[in-house]
Design a protein around this motif. Sequence first.
Motif, PDB file in Angstrom:
ATOM      1  N   ARG A  33      -4.867   7.556  -4.389  1.00 30.91           N
ATOM      2  CA  ARG A  33      -5.675   6.925  -3.345  1.00 30.91           C
ATOM      3  C   ARG A  33      -5.329   7.474  -1.969  1.00 30.91           C
ATOM      4  N   CYS A  34      -6.275   7.326  -1.060  1.00 30.70           N
ATOM      5  CA  CYS A  34      -6.022   7.655   0.345  1.00 30.70           C
ATOM      6  C   CYS A  34      -5.419   6.422   1.018  1.00 30.70           C
ATOM      7  N   LEU A  35      -5.097   6.527   2.304  1.00 33.28           N
ATOM      8  CA  LEU A  35      -4.530   5.387   3.026  1.00 33.28           C
ATOM      9  C   LEU A  35      -5.450   4.162   2.965  1.00 33.28           C
TER      10      LEU A  35
ATOM     11  N   ALA B  16       0.839  -1.201   0.000  1.00 35.08           N
ATOM     12  CA  ALA B  16       0.000   0.000   0.000  1.00 35.08           C
ATOM     13  C   ALA B  16       0.875   1.253   0.000  1.00 35.08           C
ATOM     14  N   HIS B  17       1.944   1.235   0.765  1.00 33.52           N
ATOM     15  CA  HIS B  17       2.878   2.358   0.795  1.00 33.52           C
ATOM     16  C   HIS B  17       3.482   2.579  -0.593  1.00 33.52           C
ATOM     17  N   HIS B  18       3.906   1.491  -1.229  1.00 32.00           N
ATOM     18  CA  HIS B  18       4.492   1.599  -2.566  1.00 32.00           C
ATOM     19  C   HIS B  18       3.462   2.083  -3.589  1.00 32.00           C
ATOM     20  N   ARG B  19       2.220   1.643  -3.448  1.00 34.17           N
ATOM     21  CA  ARG B  19       1.164   2.093  -4.362  1.00 34.17           C
ATOM     22  C   ARG B  19       0.966   3.600  -4.238  1.00 34.17           C
ATOM     23  N   LEU B  20       0.994   4.117  -3.021  1.00 36.86           N
ATOM     24  CA  LEU B  20       0.847   5.558  -2.827  1.00 36.86           C
ATOM     25  C   LEU B  20       2.051   6.316  -3.375  1.00 36.86           C
ATOM     26  N   LEU B  21       3.231   5.735  -3.252  1.00 39.34           N
ATOM     27  CA  LEU B  21       4.425   6.376  -3.813  1.00 39.34           C
ATOM     28  C   LEU B  21       4.342   6.475  -5.330  1.00 39.34           C
ATOM     29  N   THR B  22       3.888   5.428  -5.965  1.00 43.69           N
ATOM     30  CA  THR B  22       3.872   5.406  -7.422  1.00 43.69           C
ATOM     31  C   THR B  22       2.587   5.964  -8.015  1.00 43.69           C
ATOM     32  N   GLY B  23       1.455   5.752  -7.360  1.00 42.74           N
ATOM     33  CA  GLY B  23       0.176   6.177  -7.924  1.00 42.74           C
ATOM     34  C   GLY B  23      -0.348   7.490  -7.387  1.00 42.74           C
TER      35      GLY B  23
ATOM     36  N   CYS C 223      -4.156  10.962  -2.045  1.00 46.44           N
ATOM     37  CA  CYS C 223      -5.198  11.987  -2.079  1.00 46.44           C
ATOM     38  C   CYS C 223      -5.864  12.074  -0.715  1.00 46.44           C
ATOM     39  N   SER C 224      -6.630  13.121  -0.547  1.00 48.15           N
ATOM     40  CA  SER C 224      -7.357  13.366   0.685  1.00 48.15           C
ATOM     41  C   SER C 224      -8.804  13.651   0.319  1.00 48.15           C
TER      42      SER C 224
END
Length: 180
Positions: free
Chosen positions: A112-114, A91-98, A101-102
């Motif tokens: 994506r959000c957390l 999930a962390h890597h997905r947020l880094l690459t993709g 948002c809030s």
Amino acid sequence: MPQTRHAIDQVTPTTQATALPAALSLEERMVFVNVAMSLRLDEAKVAYEVNTAHIDTEPVDLADVLTIPLTPTLQPPTPYPTPVAALLQRAHHRLLTGGWCSGALVDTEGARCLYGAIHIEARGDQSLESRCLEVLMDAIRRQFGNGVESVPSFNDGFSSARIPMRMLDQAADLANARGL
């Protein structure tokens, strides 16, 4: 071996400094100093070019210098051996690459959000998803106290991804330490 003498060993100004009349305003004196400095810099530039003209240089082939890709690629780190920690890490890597948002699970650009990153990485495994959210809430409460109600409310409380991403990374470390 004959010694090479430089054409100009020292820069000597061609204009002599003259005393400025006291009647000049501050702006007029600044313009005068600016012109004088520009002349001195031009003379120094010419002197440098003359002094370095004898130095042989070879053209540089950039293929010999640049050995890294011009666009960096984000490779996922080595996954944790435990399922909860590995999911939080994905999930962390997905947020880094993709993107992060809030205020929404997924925004119009795909960020994506957390909770959204954990949800998509769980791939339908609700038990694993809920365990990830529990560990993430534990990590958040360790840092921010018991006033945080949920992961989405924590996520929406920030305008940048720095702290939410850090908490997701800390949750992955926490899950790994717990063997989850």
